[in-house]
Design a protein around this motif. Structure first.
Motif, PDB file in Angstrom:
ATOM      1  N   TYR A   1     -34.843  18.817  -1.256  1.00 17.22           N
ATOM      2  CA  TYR A   1     -35.964  17.892  -1.131  1.00 17.22           C
ATOM      3  C   TYR A   1     -36.499  17.612  -2.531  1.00 17.22           C
ATOM      4  O   TYR A   1     -37.138  18.458  -3.143  1.00 17.22           O
ATOM      5  N   LYS A   2     -36.234  16.406  -3.035  1.00 16.76           N
ATOM      6  CA  LYS A   2     -36.502  16.127  -4.436  1.00 16.76           C
ATOM      7  C   LYS A   2     -37.311  14.856  -4.667  1.00 16.76           C
ATOM      8  O   LYS A   2     -37.445  14.423  -5.822  1.00 16.76           O
ATOM      9  N   SER A   3     -37.851  14.229  -3.628  1.00 17.95           N
ATOM     10  CA  SER A   3     -38.542  12.963  -3.832  1.00 17.95           C
ATOM     11  C   SER A   3     -39.578  12.744  -2.736  1.00 17.95           C
ATOM     12  O   SER A   3     -39.567  13.432  -1.703  1.00 17.95           O
ATOM     13  N   TYR A   4     -40.447  11.791  -2.975  1.00 19.36           N
ATOM     14  CA  TYR A   4     -41.390  11.333  -1.962  1.00 19.36           C
ATOM     15  C   TYR A   4     -41.700   9.864  -2.238  1.00 19.36           C
ATOM     16  O   TYR A   4     -41.543   9.377  -3.365  1.00 19.36           O
ATOM     17  N   ALA A   5     -42.128   9.154  -1.200  1.00 19.19           N
ATOM     18  CA  ALA A   5     -42.367   7.713  -1.284  1.00 19.19           C
ATOM     19  C   ALA A   5     -43.829   7.406  -1.015  1.00 19.19           C
ATOM     20  O   ALA A   5     -44.500   8.094  -0.244  1.00 19.19           O
ATOM     21  N   ILE A   6     -44.320   6.348  -1.653  1.00 15.54           N
ATOM     22  CA  ILE A   6     -45.698   5.888  -1.500  1.00 15.54           C
ATOM     23  C   ILE A   6     -45.658   4.386  -1.271  1.00 15.54           C
ATOM     24  O   ILE A   6     -44.982   3.657  -2.002  1.00 15.54           O
TER      25      ILE A   6
ATOM     26  N   GLY B   1     -38.450  -6.172 -17.089  1.00 16.46           N
ATOM     27  CA  GLY B   1     -39.615  -6.581 -16.325  1.00 16.46           C
ATOM     28  C   GLY B   1     -39.442  -6.323 -14.845  1.00 16.46           C
ATOM     29  O   GLY B   1     -38.332  -6.080 -14.340  1.00 16.46           O
ATOM     30  N   LEU B   2     -40.542  -6.382 -14.128  1.00 13.56           N
ATOM     31  CA  LEU B   2     -40.491  -6.199 -12.676  1.00 13.56           C
ATOM     32  C   LEU B   2     -39.825  -7.407 -12.034  1.00 13.56           C
ATOM     33  O   LEU B   2     -40.178  -8.556 -12.346  1.00 13.56           O
ATOM     34  N   PRO B   3     -38.874  -7.191 -11.130  1.00 15.46           N
ATOM     35  CA  PRO B   3     -38.172  -8.327 -10.520  1.00 15.46           C
ATOM     36  C   PRO B   3     -38.985  -9.062  -9.465  1.00 15.46           C
ATOM     37  O   PRO B   3     -38.546 -10.103  -8.983  1.00 15.46           O
ATOM     38  N   GLY B   4     -40.137  -8.544  -9.069  1.00 16.03           N
ATOM     39  CA  GLY B   4     -40.939  -9.188  -8.035  1.00 16.03           C
ATOM     40  C   GLY B   4     -42.232  -8.437  -7.805  1.00 16.03           C
ATOM     41  O   GLY B   4     -42.747  -7.746  -8.692  1.00 16.03           O
ATOM     42  N   LYS B   5     -42.762  -8.562  -6.599  1.00 21.71           N
ATOM     43  CA  LYS B   5     -44.008  -7.894  -6.240  1.00 21.71           C
ATOM     44  C   LYS B   5     -43.707  -6.474  -5.786  1.00 21.71           C
ATOM     45  O   LYS B   5     -42.939  -6.264  -4.852  1.00 21.71           O
ATOM     46  N   PRO B   6     -44.306  -5.447  -6.407  1.00 23.40           N
ATOM     47  CA  PRO B   6     -44.019  -4.059  -6.001  1.00 23.40           C
ATOM     48  C   PRO B   6     -44.504  -3.775  -4.590  1.00 23.40           C
ATOM     49  O   PRO B   6     -45.608  -4.146  -4.204  1.00 23.40           O
ATOM     50  N   LYS B   7     -43.659  -3.088  -3.830  1.00 26.36           N
ATOM     51  CA  LYS B   7     -43.980  -2.743  -2.452  1.00 26.36           C
ATOM     52  C   LYS B   7     -43.977  -1.234  -2.218  1.00 26.36           C
ATOM     53  O   LYS B   7     -44.870  -0.702  -1.585  1.00 26.36           O
ATOM     54  N   VAL B   8     -42.947  -0.548  -2.704  1.00 28.63           N
ATOM     55  CA  VAL B   8     -42.782   0.886  -2.473  1.00 28.63           C
ATOM     56  C   VAL B   8     -42.426   1.557  -3.791  1.00 28.63           C
ATOM     57  O   VAL B   8     -41.683   0.990  -4.605  1.00 28.63           O
ATOM     58  N   CYS B   9     -42.968   2.757  -3.992  1.00 31.01           N
ATOM     59  CA  CYS B   9     -42.640   3.568  -5.160  1.00 31.01           C
ATOM     60  C   CYS B   9     -42.068   4.896  -4.685  1.00 31.01           C
ATOM     61  O   CYS B   9     -42.710   5.603  -3.905  1.00 31.01           O
ATOM     62  N   ILE B  10     -40.872   5.236  -5.142  1.00 32.22           N
ATOM     63  CA  ILE B  10     -40.211   6.488  -4.800  1.00 32.22           C
ATOM     64  C   ILE B  10     -40.153   7.345  -6.061  1.00 32.22           C
ATOM     65  O   ILE B  10     -39.477   6.996  -7.027  1.00 32.22           O
ATOM     66  N   VAL B  11     -40.874   8.445  -6.047  1.00 31.17           N
ATOM     67  CA  VAL B  11     -40.916   9.376  -7.185  1.00 31.17           C
ATOM     68  C   VAL B  11     -39.935  10.506  -6.905  1.00 31.17           C
ATOM     69  O   VAL B  11     -40.010  11.152  -5.849  1.00 31.17           O
ATOM     70  N   SER B  12     -39.013  10.741  -7.817  1.00 31.81           N
ATOM     71  CA  SER B  12     -37.978  11.754  -7.625  1.00 31.81           C
ATOM     72  C   SER B  12     -37.955  12.711  -8.803  1.00 31.81           C
ATOM     73  O   SER B  12     -38.398  12.386  -9.912  1.00 31.81           O
TER      74      SER B  12
END
Length: 285
Positions: free
Chosen positions: A126-131, A168-179
């Motif tokens: 278990y190495k990540s979580y999503a926001i 650069g960011l390719p679009g509007k951020p929706k989800v962030c996954i930190v690993s």
């Protein structure tokens, strides 16, 4: 609408690293607890709990135990969704296997269904979580007056410094996954930003023409219009380092801490070679 992901490495401070590590560890406990709850609920009611029921269980865990208030509640919602999807998929697969065996007359129809549930997550798996939508990407000025991009996560006071500033960011951020990745002697932290963008209609060129591509050893790519990309020999340039790490790994005991450290260093070196090759191909194309 399309989906693109931007992956960038994080450089957190000591307090920020401790907060990310605590979030990953406590989310693992919640993940395993929800799998146990699904097993007990199915054993008693012969059906899976809903995603709303799993969210309620997470709320009760946060109220009864103060340590589980360290991670964001939105990360628990993502865990509930993943556990519900995993249990439902395992239940459907077990049902299809049971029906297949009944049609082949391998088992009696009165035999109860045996469900293969998702595996519990250990600390190494278990190495990540999503926001979802609770993060922000801010632009601040550094000591030299240059604009730099930083990642603002919930439950962490200061923004986290990011690498990969040029993309650069390719679009509007929706989800962030930190690993978190084990590099042998330290942990590296990464953030994958899932962005949503508008599809642009691709215009067809007026006079399209074909280009021949030749792949070789001396030259990586040679095209028919005279363009040449030389081979960077990334493997040959790191061959001495590979030999050194391989010999150290072969002399260490496999099930010891030293053996795990040597194995992780060797894996990290091979991963670095692979990433350099991928980056070269991406830049060329």
């Amino acid at each position: 609408m399309g989906i693109k992901t931007l992956k960038m490495r994080l450089e957190p401070s000591r307090e920020q690293r401790d907060s990310i590590d605590d979030t990953i560890d406590y989310n693992r406990y919640v993940h395993n607890a929800l799998i146990t709850y699904c097993k007990l609920h199915y054993r008693r009611y012969s059906k899976l709990p809903s995603e709303f029921d799993l969210n309620y269980v997470c709320t009760r865990i946060r109220k009864n135990h103060n340590c589980f208030r360290i991670p964001s509640s939105l990360s628990h919602n993502d865990i509930s969704k993943r556990v519900h999807q995993g249990c439902k998929r395992c239940l459907d697969d077990s049902m299809e296997e049971w029906k297949r065996k009944v049609r082949r007359k391998e088992i009696d129809p009165s035999e109860p269904l045996r469900v293969s549930w998702p595996r519990y997550k250990s600390a190494t798996r278990y190495k990540s979580y999503a926001i979802n939508q609770a993060f922000d990407i801010v632009i601040v000025k550094n000591s030299k007056g240059k604009d730099v991009r930083k990642l603002k996560l919930p439950k962490i006071e200061q923004p986290i410094r990011c690498y990969n500033q040029g993309t650069g960011l390719p679009g509007k951020p929706k989800v962030c996954i930190v690993s978190r990745k084990d590099e042998g002697t330290y942990y590296s932290y990464w953030a994958s930003i899932v962005c949503e963008y508008e599809d642009d209609p691709k215009e067809r060129p007026e006079n399209p023409r074909a280009v021949g591509i030749d792949l070789g050893l001396r030259h990586l790519i040679a095209t028919s219009d005279g363009h040449i990309e030389d081979n960077d020999h990334v493997y040959w340039n790191r061959l001495h380092q590979l030999k050194k790490e391989s010999e150290a790994f072969s002399k260490s005991m496999y099930f010891t801490a030293e053996g795990r450290k040597r194995r992780n260093r060797l894996n990290h070196l091979y991963t670095k070679i692979s990433n350099i090759r991928k980056n070269r191909i991406e830049n060329i194309t």
